[in-house]
Design a protein around this motif. Structure first.
Motif, PDB file in Angstrom:
ATOM      1  N   ALA A 625       0.848  -1.195   0.000  1.00 38.46           N
ATOM      2  CA  ALA A 625       0.000   0.000   0.000  1.00 38.46           C
ATOM      3  C   ALA A 625       0.882   1.243   0.000  1.00 38.46           C
ATOM      4  O   ALA A 625       2.110   1.160   0.107  1.00 38.46           O
ATOM      5  N   TRP A 626       0.258   2.405  -0.102  1.00 37.03           N
ATOM      6  CA  TRP A 626       1.036   3.649  -0.165  1.00 37.03           C
ATOM      7  C   TRP A 626       1.815   3.897   1.120  1.00 37.03           C
ATOM      8  O   TRP A 626       2.855   4.543   1.110  1.00 37.03           O
ATOM      9  N   ASN A 627       1.290   3.349   2.222  1.00 39.48           N
ATOM     10  CA  ASN A 627       1.936   3.619   3.502  1.00 39.48           C
ATOM     11  C   ASN A 627       2.546   2.382   4.150  1.00 39.48           C
ATOM     12  O   ASN A 627       2.956   2.415   5.308  1.00 39.48           O
ATOM     13  N   GLN A 628       2.623   1.284   3.396  1.00 42.01           N
ATOM     14  CA  GLN A 628       3.145   0.074   4.009  1.00 42.01           C
ATOM     15  C   GLN A 628       3.678  -0.862   2.935  1.00 42.01           C
ATOM     16  O   GLN A 628       3.094  -1.007   1.861  1.00 42.01           O
ATOM     17  N   ARG A 629       4.812  -1.473   3.217  1.00 37.13           N
ATOM     18  CA  ARG A 629       5.407  -2.450   2.326  1.00 37.13           C
ATOM     19  C   ARG A 629       5.537  -3.777   3.070  1.00 37.13           C
ATOM     20  O   ARG A 629       5.886  -3.808   4.254  1.00 37.13           O
ATOM     21  N   PHE A 630       5.234  -4.854   2.382  1.00 37.55           N
ATOM     22  CA  PHE A 630       5.287  -6.177   2.995  1.00 37.55           C
ATOM     23  C   PHE A 630       6.464  -6.957   2.439  1.00 37.55           C
ATOM     24  O   PHE A 630       6.782  -6.865   1.249  1.00 37.55           O
ATOM     25  N   ALA A 631       7.092  -7.730   3.301  1.00 43.50           N
ATOM     26  CA  ALA A 631       8.214  -8.577   2.880  1.00 43.50           C
ATOM     27  C   ALA A 631       7.683  -9.858   2.249  1.00 43.50           C
ATOM     28  O   ALA A 631       6.551 -10.277   2.496  1.00 43.50           O
ATOM     29  N   ASP A 632       8.522 -10.504   1.425  1.00 47.04           N
ATOM     30  CA  ASP A 632       8.149 -11.787   0.828  1.00 47.04           C
ATOM     31  C   ASP A 632       8.084 -12.866   1.911  1.00 47.04           C
ATOM     32  O   ASP A 632       8.776 -12.800   2.927  1.00 47.04           O
ATOM     33  N   TYR A 633       7.244 -13.851   1.674  1.00 48.64           N
ATOM     34  CA  TYR A 633       7.191 -15.002   2.570  1.00 48.64           C
ATOM     35  C   TYR A 633       8.572 -15.661   2.645  1.00 48.64           C
ATOM     36  O   TYR A 633       9.261 -15.792   1.632  1.00 48.64           O
ATOM     37  N   ASP A 634       8.978 -16.074   3.835  1.00 44.78           N
ATOM     38  CA  ASP A 634      10.232 -16.811   3.975  1.00 44.78           C
ATOM     39  C   ASP A 634      10.024 -17.994   4.921  1.00 44.78           C
ATOM     40  O   ASP A 634       8.900 -18.288   5.343  1.00 44.78           O
ATOM     41  N   PHE A 635      11.107 -18.650   5.226  1.00 49.00           N
ATOM     42  CA  PHE A 635      11.044 -19.853   6.057  1.00 49.00           C
ATOM     43  C   PHE A 635      10.337 -19.589   7.382  1.00 49.00           C
ATOM     44  O   PHE A 635       9.549 -20.415   7.858  1.00 49.00           O
ATOM     45  N   ARG A 671      17.572 -24.278   4.786  1.00 46.24           N
ATOM     46  CA  ARG A 671      16.302 -23.564   4.910  1.00 46.24           C
ATOM     47  C   ARG A 671      15.155 -24.559   5.084  1.00 46.24           C
ATOM     48  O   ARG A 671      14.073 -24.381   4.545  1.00 46.24           O
ATOM     49  N   ALA A 672      15.432 -25.633   5.789  1.00 44.75           N
ATOM     50  CA  ALA A 672      14.431 -26.669   6.007  1.00 44.75           C
ATOM     51  C   ALA A 672      14.616 -27.275   7.387  1.00 44.75           C
ATOM     52  O   ALA A 672      15.730 -27.345   7.902  1.00 44.75           O
ATOM     53  N   ALA A 673      13.508 -27.717   7.984  1.00 42.54           N
ATOM     54  CA  ALA A 673      13.560 -28.289   9.332  1.00 42.54           C
ATOM     55  C   ALA A 673      12.526 -29.384   9.472  1.00 42.54           C
ATOM     56  O   ALA A 673      11.468 -29.356   8.826  1.00 42.54           O
ATOM     57  N   GLU A 674      12.866 -30.368  10.296  1.00 44.12           N
ATOM     58  CA  GLU A 674      11.895 -31.372  10.715  1.00 44.12           C
ATOM     59  C   GLU A 674      11.117 -30.826  11.906  1.00 44.12           C
ATOM     60  O   GLU A 674      11.676 -30.136  12.762  1.00 44.12           O
TER      61      GLU A 674
END
Length: 822
Positions: A625-635, A671-674
C-alpha cells in the motif's frame, strides 16, 4: 460435442430460443461450455472470386490479390471493381470462389475489418477461413466455395439460414451424447418430446456381393469385438453438397470432399466412427481383398493420415492388408497409403467396435487423439455396426454417385457380450431414494424417452431393458439417477435424514480436524482441494524419494496421462495451483489442503490412505500500500504457521531440527527443518522448496511449504492443559548476550538456559543475533536473550536474582563453551 441447433431441430422439437434448451441441459447435468451464433450478423461479408494472385513484393509468404465482390464495390461511375487484399493463406488460386470480409465487417470473436497496410501494401478486406467465420475449427487456409457460387452475394444469404452451435462438455459415462441421434434422444427425455429422426436409406444395390470381394479376419477378439465391411464402387470424388459441408463444419469438422465428409457426418450422426479405405490400394488374393485385424508387431512402423511415422507396440490394434502391412491404426487414425485420393473409385467402408481400453492406451502412448479415439475410449455401441454401415452406404449412393454392392461382411465374435442388460426397477425405491413424489407414469415415460424398453411386472415393479448405446446403465440405482435428474434435483425439498439411534454432533477427531483448517485459515492461508490423481513423474520432478511411499496405485482408464495414478504427496498438486495463479497474474498465493495420499502395496488389494495437512506460501502476505510495504514469505513465516497450528492443538514439547539434505532433497539445504513434538515424534517438515523442483513444476518464484501428518497431529493434540495461575507478583527482566561458535544453535542455548535457570526462571526469549569478525570473532556469533525471573509466593530481591543469574551464566558458558559478551 458441438451441437448444431438447426440439425437438432430436424430430429426433435426444441424451443425457438436456444437459451431455454441450454438452461434445461444444465439442470439435467450436461455442462454447456459455449453458445455460438453461426452465419448471423455477418454484415459486409460476401461471396467473392480471386481475379489475380501475385507474390507480395515485401514478403516471401504473402500474396497480393485482386478480389471481385461484384457490385458490392464500385468506382465513381458505378462500375464494379475488385478489392485489393493482402492474404497469407496458401491454399487458393486465381479463379477460386471464396468468402471476403469487406471494410466495416465484424467477425465472430469481435474481429473488426479495417483498411490497413501489410508490409507497406494497402489491404481493403480479408479473405476468410471457416474458423474466422465461426463455421468450424479449420484455420489452415481460407474457405473455398463451389465454382458455381454467384459473386457478390451476402454470405448469410448463401448459407440459407443462420445456425446456433451449442458446445457441450460430455462426461465420460455418456458416450451416447457424442452423436446427434443420441443427443436428440437425451433432449426428447428432458423436454418430454417425440423424436422424428430420419436416417438415409439405401435404395438399390448392384454388382457382386461384398463377401465375394472382401474377407475379414479378427486375429484377436480382445482387440476387436465386431468388424463390418461394405464395398461401394464407381465413387466420384468431388465437393460435398452444401447441406453436408455445413453440418460437418457445424459439428467442428472440416469439409474436405464428399467421401471424407460422408464418413465424418456418419460419425457425428450416430456416434460410431467409420473409415473408408481405397480398395484399389489393398492387395488381392483369390479374387478378394483380405482384411486382418491384429495386434501390432513390436517396433512396427505406420505412417498415419497426418503424415507422421509412428512406432507401434503389441498392445495396439492395426488393420492390416492380408495380415501383412498395416493400413490403419484401429480406432484412432487411418494409414496414409490407403487414404482416399482423387483417383479413388472403389471404397471399402469399415464400421467396427474396438476395445475401449486398448484405444485409450494407444491414443495416450502415441499422443494422438482423434474424434474416433474419443468415442472408442468411452465405448461405442457395437450392436449398431451393421445399421451404421448401411447409413454410410446410402449416403455414398446419394452424395458420391456410387454403386453399393449387396451384402455386408460382418465378423462378430463378441456378440454374446453385447446382449441387452435387463434391470429390475422398484418404483417405491425410486421415491424412497429421491425423497420426491415421482409418479409411476413419469418413471416409465421418461425411461422410454431415453431409449429403454420398460416392461411392467406389476404396479410397483418394472423390468427395464437398457439401450445398447448406454453402457452406464447396469444397476437399479443407475435408472433411479436418470429418473431423478430428469425430474429435477432442484425440485426435491431438502430433508434431514432420520436418526433414531443416535444424536447429532462431531466426534473429538472431527473437531480437531476442523480446528486444523480454522487455524490455517486464520493464519492467512486459503483452503483448496487438488486432484487425487497425479502424473507418474510428480515425485521425481520434485526430487521426493519414493522410500516409505509404497508403490503407485495406477488407474486402469485415466482420462489424461498427467492423471494416471493416485497421488502419493500433496505438494505437487499445490505447486500446480501456485503455477496456475502466477500464470494468471496472481503473485501472492497462500494455500493449504488437508487430504489423503495413497500408498499401494504389491501384495495388498487396497492401499494405505494416510492424511496430511500441507501448505504453500508464495509472494507476500498482502499487496503493498502507499503507507506500508510487505516482505516476501520466507522460512520463518511457514515456521510461524506451523507453531501457531501446534499451539492451537495444544501440542507440547515442540522442536525444530535441521533437516538432512539427503533425506529432504526437495527442500533447500539450510532452509528446512523437521517438526518434532511430544517426546520425539516426527510430525512433518517445513522449509523452502528447492528451486530445481519449482522450475520442474513451472513455478518461477520462491515458495515456502510445510507438510504435517494429520494422524500424528490428532494423536498428540490435547483438549485441556494444566491450569496455571496468572502471575500476580512482579518479575525481574535481565538481558544476557552470549558469544558462541556458529555450530551452536539457538535451540541448544535455550535448552541450557532453561535447565540452568531452575524454578525462578519463568521465561526466555531470543531478541538478537549479531555477527562481526572484529568485535565478536571469526566463526562466532552473539545471541542475546531476554530472561524473566519470578517467584510465585514472593517478590524477588536483587540479591536473589543476581545469585540465580550468575549461577545460570556459569553453567551455560561451561556447557556451550561460550562467554558473556561485554
Amino acid at each position: 460435442m458441438r451441437i448444431s441447433y438447426e440439425w437438432l431441430k430436424s430430429m426433435v422439437d426444441v424451443p425457438d430460443d436456444p437459451a431455454e434448451l441450454v438452461e434445461q441441459l444444465t439442470r439435467t447435468g450436461t455442462e454447456v461450455e459455449a453458445v455460438e451464433k453461426v452465419g448471423a450478423n455477418l454484415e459486409h461479408v460476401v461471396t467473392a472470386q480471386v481475379v489475380s494472385k501475385v507474390a507480395h513484393p515485401n514478403s516471401d509468404h504473402m500474396w497480393l490479390c485482386q478480389v471481385s465482390v461484384g457490385d458490392k464495390n464500385v468506382d465513381e461511375q458505378g462500375n464494379p471493381v475488385p478489392l485489393q487484399i493482402v492474404c497469407g493463406a496458401q491454399n487458393f488460386n486465381e479463379g477460386d470462389h471464396i468468402v471476403c470480409a469487406m471494410i466495416g465487417a465484424e467477425l465472430p470473436g469481435g474481429v473488426k475489418i479495417k483498411k490497413s497496410k501489410l508490409r507497406g501494401i494497402e489491404s481493403c478486406g480479408m479473405n476468410c477461413s471457416e474458423r474466422e467465420l465461426g463455421l468450424g475449427s479449420d484455420h489452415d487456409g481460407i474457405m473455398i466455395l463451389p465454382p458455381d457460387v454467384p459473386v457478390g452475394m451476402d454470405f448469410t444469404e448463401y448459407l440459407g439460414t443462420s445456425d446456433t452451435v451449442i458446445d457441450c462438455e460430455i462426461t465420460p459415462n455418456r458416450p451416447d451424447c457424442l452423436s446427434m441421434t443420441g443427443f436428440a434422444t437425451e433432449v426428447s427425455a428432458i423436454l418430454d418430446e417425440e423424436t422424428h429422426i430420419e436416417l438415409p436409406q439405401l435404395t438399390s444395390t448392384s454388382g457382386p456381393d461384398a463377401s465375394e470381394l472382401v474377407d475379414v479376419t479378427i486375429a484377436d477378439p480382445e482387440l476387436c469385438s465386431r468388424y463390418t465391411a461394405r464395398v461401394v464402387r464407381g465413387v466420384k470424388i468431388g465437393p460435398s453438397p452444401e447441406w453436408l459441408a455445413r453440418r460437418v463444419a457445424a459439428a467442428g469438422g472440416r469439409s474436405i470432399n464428399n467421401v471424407v465428409d460422408v464418413t465424418n457426418y456418419v460419425m457425428y450422426l450416430t456416434g460410431l466412427p467409420m473409415h473408408a479405405f481405397d480398395l484399389g490400394t489393398l492387395s488381392e488374393r483369390d479374387g478378394r481383398r483380405h482384411i486382418v485385424v491384429r495386434a501390432a508387431h513390436e517396433g512396427e512402423k505406420l505412417v498415419t493420415l497426418d503424415g507422421q511415422e509412428r512406432e507401434l507396440t503389441p498392445d495396439m490394434a492395426v488393420i492390416s492388408d492380408d495380415g501383412g502391412v498395416a493400413v490403419g491404426l484401429a480406432g484412432v487414425m487411418g494409414g496414409l497409403d490407403s487414404e482416399i485420393t482423387e483417383k479413388t473409385t472403389d471404397v471399402l467402408l469399415e464400421v467396427a467396435n474396438f476395445s475401449a481400453g486398448h484405444i485409450s492406451r494407444t491414443s495416450r502412448n502415441l499422443d494422438l487423439m482423434s474424434e474416433a479415439s474419443i468415442r472408442y475410449e468411452r465405448q461405442v455401441d457395437g450392436t449398431a455396426c451393421d445399421q451404421v454401415s448401411q447409413i454410410a452406404a446410402a449416403l455414398f449412393e446419394q452424395c458420391c454417385g456410387a454403386e453399393v454392392c449387396p451384402g455386408v461382411v460382418d465378423v462378430y465374435p463378441g456378440e454374446a457380450d453385447d446382449a441387452p442388460t435387463v434391470i429390475q426397477l422398484r418404483t417405491a425405491r425410486v421415491r424412497s431414494l429421491a425423497g420426491a413424489p415421482i409418479t409411476n407414469s413419469f418413471i416409465a415415460s421418461r425411461l422410454e424417452r431415453l431409449g429403454c424398453e420398460v416392461r411392467r411386472n406389476d404396479v410397483e415393479h418394472y423390468e427395464v431393458v437398457a439401450p445398447s448405446n448406454r453402457p452406464d446403465l447396469t444397476r437399479e440405482v443407475d435408472l433411479i439417477e436418470e429418473v431423478v435428474r430428469l425430474w429435477g434435483e432442484g425440485d426435491i425439498a431438502p430433508t434431514i435424514p432420520a436418526a433414531r439411534n443416535h444424536t447429532g454432533g462431531l466426534t473429538p477427531e472431527q473437531r480437531r480436524v476442523r480446528k486444523v483448517g480454522a487455524t490455517l485459515r486464520a493464519c492467512g492461508l486459503s483452503e483448496t482441494s487438488t486432484y487425487c490423481f497425479a502424473a507418474p513423474d510428480d515425485l521425481s520432478r520434485l526430487g521426493i524419494p519414493e522410500t516409505g511411499r509404497g508403490v503407485p496405485v495406477r488407474l486402469l482408464r485415466p482420462l489424461v496421462a498427467e492423471q494416471s495414478e493416485m497421488r502419493r504427496d500433496l505438494l505437487p498438486g499445490l505447486l500446480r495451483s501456485v503455477a496456475y495463479n502466477l500464470d494468471h497474474g496472481v503473485p501472492n498465493v497462500a494455500l493449504y489442503e488437508v487430504g489423503r495420499v495413497f500408498f499401494g502395496h504389491e501384495n495388498k488389494s487396497l492401499p494405505d490412505e494416510p492424511s496430511y495437512a500441507c501448505g504453500v506460501m508464495c509472494g507476500k502476505r498482502a499487496e503493498d500500500a502507499w503507507n506500508q510495504r510487505f516482505a516476501d514469505y520466507d522460512f520463518f513465516d511457514a515456521k510461524g504457521v506451523v507453531e501457531e497450528l501446534l499451539d492451537a492443538l495444544r501440542i507440547t514439547k515442540v522442536r525444530f531440527k535441521v533437516a538432512d539434505p539427503e533425506q529432504y532433497p526437495w527442500l533447500q539445504p539450510g532452509r528446512a527443518a523437521e517438526v518434532v513434538a511430544g517426546g520425539g515424534q516426527l510430525v512433518g517438515w517445513v522449509g523452502n522448496v528447492h528451486p530445481r523442483g519449482l522450475r520442474a513444476m513451472g513455478v518461477d518464484a520462491p515458495v515456502v511449504a510445510f507438510e504435517l501428518s494429520l494422524a500424528v497431529l490428532l494423536r498428540l493434540a490435547q483438549d485441556e492443559l494444566p491450569y496455571r495461575d496468572v502471575p500476580t507478583l512482579p518479575g525481574v527482566d535481565v538481558d544476557l548476550a552470549i558469544v558462541v561458535d556458529e555450530s551452536v544453535t539457538c535451540e541448544q542455548l535455550m535448552q541450557r538456559i532453561t535447565s540452568a535457570g531452575g524454578k525462578l526462571l519463568s521465561d526466555v526469549r531470543l531478541f538478537d543475533v549479531y555477527r562481526d569478525p572484529v568485535r565478536v570473532g571469526e566463526g562466532k556469533k552473539s545471541m542475546a536473550f531476554s530472561l524473566t525471573y519470578r517467584a510465585a509466593d514472593r517478590t524477588l530481591t536483587s540479591e536473589e536474582v543476581e545469585k540465580a543469574h550468575a549461577k545460570l551464566v556459569a553453567k551455560v558458558c561451561k556447557s556451550t563453551g561460550g562467554e558473556v559478551r561485554s
